[in-house]
Design a protein around this motif. Structure first.
Motif, PDB file in Angstrom:
ATOM      1  N   GLU A 166       4.688  -3.916   2.487  1.00  0.00           N
ATOM      2  CA  GLU A 166       3.483  -4.663   2.150  1.00  0.00           C
ATOM      3  C   GLU A 166       3.588  -6.035   2.777  1.00  0.00           C
ATOM      4  O   GLU A 166       4.492  -6.792   2.453  1.00  0.00           O
ATOM      5  CB  GLU A 166       3.359  -4.768   0.627  1.00  0.00           C
ATOM      6  N   ASP A 212       0.839  -8.029   2.828  1.00  0.00           N
ATOM      7  CA  ASP A 212      -0.142  -8.779   2.069  1.00  0.00           C
ATOM      8  C   ASP A 212       0.361  -8.967   0.640  1.00  0.00           C
ATOM      9  O   ASP A 212       1.234  -8.244   0.179  1.00  0.00           O
ATOM     10  CB  ASP A 212      -1.441  -7.967   2.065  1.00  0.00           C
ATOM     11  N   PRO A 271      -0.357  -8.851  -3.382  1.00  0.00           N
ATOM     12  CA  PRO A 271      -1.294  -8.355  -4.390  1.00  0.00           C
ATOM     13  C   PRO A 271      -2.069  -9.493  -5.051  1.00  0.00           C
ATOM     14  O   PRO A 271      -1.498 -10.543  -5.358  1.00  0.00           O
ATOM     15  CB  PRO A 271      -0.392  -7.654  -5.406  1.00  0.00           C
ATOM     16  N   TRP A 329      -5.830  -8.529   0.280  1.00  0.00           N
ATOM     17  CA  TRP A 329      -5.269  -7.385  -0.447  1.00  0.00           C
ATOM     18  C   TRP A 329      -6.358  -6.687  -1.244  1.00  0.00           C
ATOM     19  O   TRP A 329      -6.468  -5.461  -1.236  1.00  0.00           O
ATOM     20  CB  TRP A 329      -4.143  -7.876  -1.365  1.00  0.00           C
ATOM     21  N   ARG A 330      -7.193  -7.483  -1.904  1.00  0.00           N
ATOM     22  CA  ARG A 330      -8.296  -6.926  -2.694  1.00  0.00           C
ATOM     23  C   ARG A 330      -9.277  -6.177  -1.803  1.00  0.00           C
ATOM     24  O   ARG A 330      -9.797  -5.130  -2.190  1.00  0.00           O
ATOM     25  CB  ARG A 330      -8.985  -8.037  -3.480  1.00  0.00           C
ATOM     26  N   HIS A 331      -9.518  -6.700  -0.607  1.00  0.00           N
ATOM     27  CA  HIS A 331     -10.437  -6.026   0.324  1.00  0.00           C
ATOM     28  C   HIS A 331      -9.872  -4.677   0.761  1.00  0.00           C
ATOM     29  O   HIS A 331     -10.594  -3.686   0.848  1.00  0.00           O
ATOM     30  CB  HIS A 331     -10.709  -6.906   1.548  1.00  0.00           C
ATOM     31  N   ARG A 332      -8.578  -4.628   1.030  1.00  0.00           N
ATOM     32  CA  ARG A 332      -7.947  -3.353   1.401  1.00  0.00           C
ATOM     33  C   ARG A 332      -7.999  -2.376   0.232  1.00  0.00           C
ATOM     34  O   ARG A 332      -8.285  -1.200   0.414  1.00  0.00           O
ATOM     35  CB  ARG A 332      -6.507  -3.568   1.871  1.00  0.00           C
ATOM     36  N   GLN A 333      -7.708  -2.875  -0.954  1.00  0.00           N
ATOM     37  CA  GLN A 333      -7.739  -2.011  -2.129  1.00  0.00           C
ATOM     38  C   GLN A 333      -9.148  -1.462  -2.382  1.00  0.00           C
ATOM     39  O   GLN A 333      -9.313  -0.358  -2.881  1.00  0.00           O
ATOM     40  CB  GLN A 333      -7.246  -2.760  -3.373  1.00  0.00           C
ATOM     41  N   ALA A 334     -10.148  -2.240  -1.999  1.00  0.00           N
ATOM     42  CA  ALA A 334     -11.539  -1.821  -2.189  1.00  0.00           C
ATOM     43  C   ALA A 334     -11.975  -0.793  -1.150  1.00  0.00           C
ATOM     44  O   ALA A 334     -13.046  -0.221  -1.262  1.00  0.00           O
ATOM     45  CB  ALA A 334     -12.467  -3.042  -2.156  1.00  0.00           C
ATOM     46  N   GLU A 361      -5.133   0.253   7.494  1.00  0.00           N
ATOM     47  CA  GLU A 361      -4.787   1.241   6.477  1.00  0.00           C
ATOM     48  C   GLU A 361      -4.862   2.638   7.083  1.00  0.00           C
ATOM     49  O   GLU A 361      -5.897   3.022   7.633  1.00  0.00           O
ATOM     50  CB  GLU A 361      -5.748   1.146   5.288  1.00  0.00           C
ATOM     51  N   ARG A 415      -4.535   5.388   5.311  1.00  0.00           N
ATOM     52  CA  ARG A 415      -5.105   6.295   4.307  1.00  0.00           C
ATOM     53  C   ARG A 415      -4.471   7.675   4.490  1.00  0.00           C
ATOM     54  O   ARG A 415      -3.284   7.800   4.376  1.00  0.00           O
ATOM     55  CB  ARG A 415      -6.628   6.329   4.375  1.00  0.00           C
TER      56      ARG A 415
END
Length: 163
Positions: free
Chosen positions: A43, A45, A47, A52-57, A75, A77
């Motif tokens: 990681e 980035d 958390p 990080w939030r944009h990737r998680q979204a 990512e 995926r």
């Protein structure tokens, strides 16, 4: 772009050697980039940070840009890991790309070996290994370099890529 790899078992000192060799190469005027393969999840980035939030979204890629550097986070995926060729195509032009890991790729490589680890040598099964850097004398059919002489290893790499 020319490529030159460093292969060896975990704990052999590949990262430390590259860290010591790089200044010798860059003081010769070379623009050097590096690709490192890892088998571990990592990681870059943090958390909770916006990126990080944009990737998680669900963002496919996030590019972070600042005054001193930029980084592209991609990512995968459910996609397969990219090949070394795919990764090389993403780099900016440079004189030399050092590659740590990717030990099965058909590029010239230096085997970094420490007999104290008790691991088998890689070169008998890899025709792309062109020399061995070791911390003690070993009997081998390839050029042997002193693992503690980063200047000599850098010169070997320079000579190799110029042939």
């Amino acid at each position: 772009m020319k490529t030159f790899g460093f292969a060896g078992w975990s704990g052999s000192g590949k990262t430390t050697l590259i860290e010591q060799v790089l200044p010798h190469l860059t003081t010769k005027g070379l623009r050097v980039s590096l690709i490192k393969h890892t088998h571990h999840d990592f990681e870059l980035d943090q958390p909770g940070k916006d990126s990080w939030r944009h990737r998680q979204a669900g963002a496919h890629e996030v590019l972070l840009a600042g005054g001193q550097r930029w980084a592209l986070l991609h990512e995968l995926r459910d996609q397969p890991s990219p090949s070394l060729t795919d990764l090389l195509a993403r780099l900016s032009p440079c004189d030399l790309v050092l590659v740590e890991g990717f030990k099965r790729e058909p590029i010239p490589k230096l085997e970094v070996h420490r007999p104290a680890l008790g691991k088998a040598m890689l070169h008998p099964d890899d025709p792309d290994i062109v020399a061995i850097a070791c911390d003690q004398w070993i009997d081998a059919p390839l050029p042997r370099l002193d693992l503690n002489r980063a200047d000599e290893i850098a010169q070997f790499i320079l000579d190799w890529i110029q042939t």
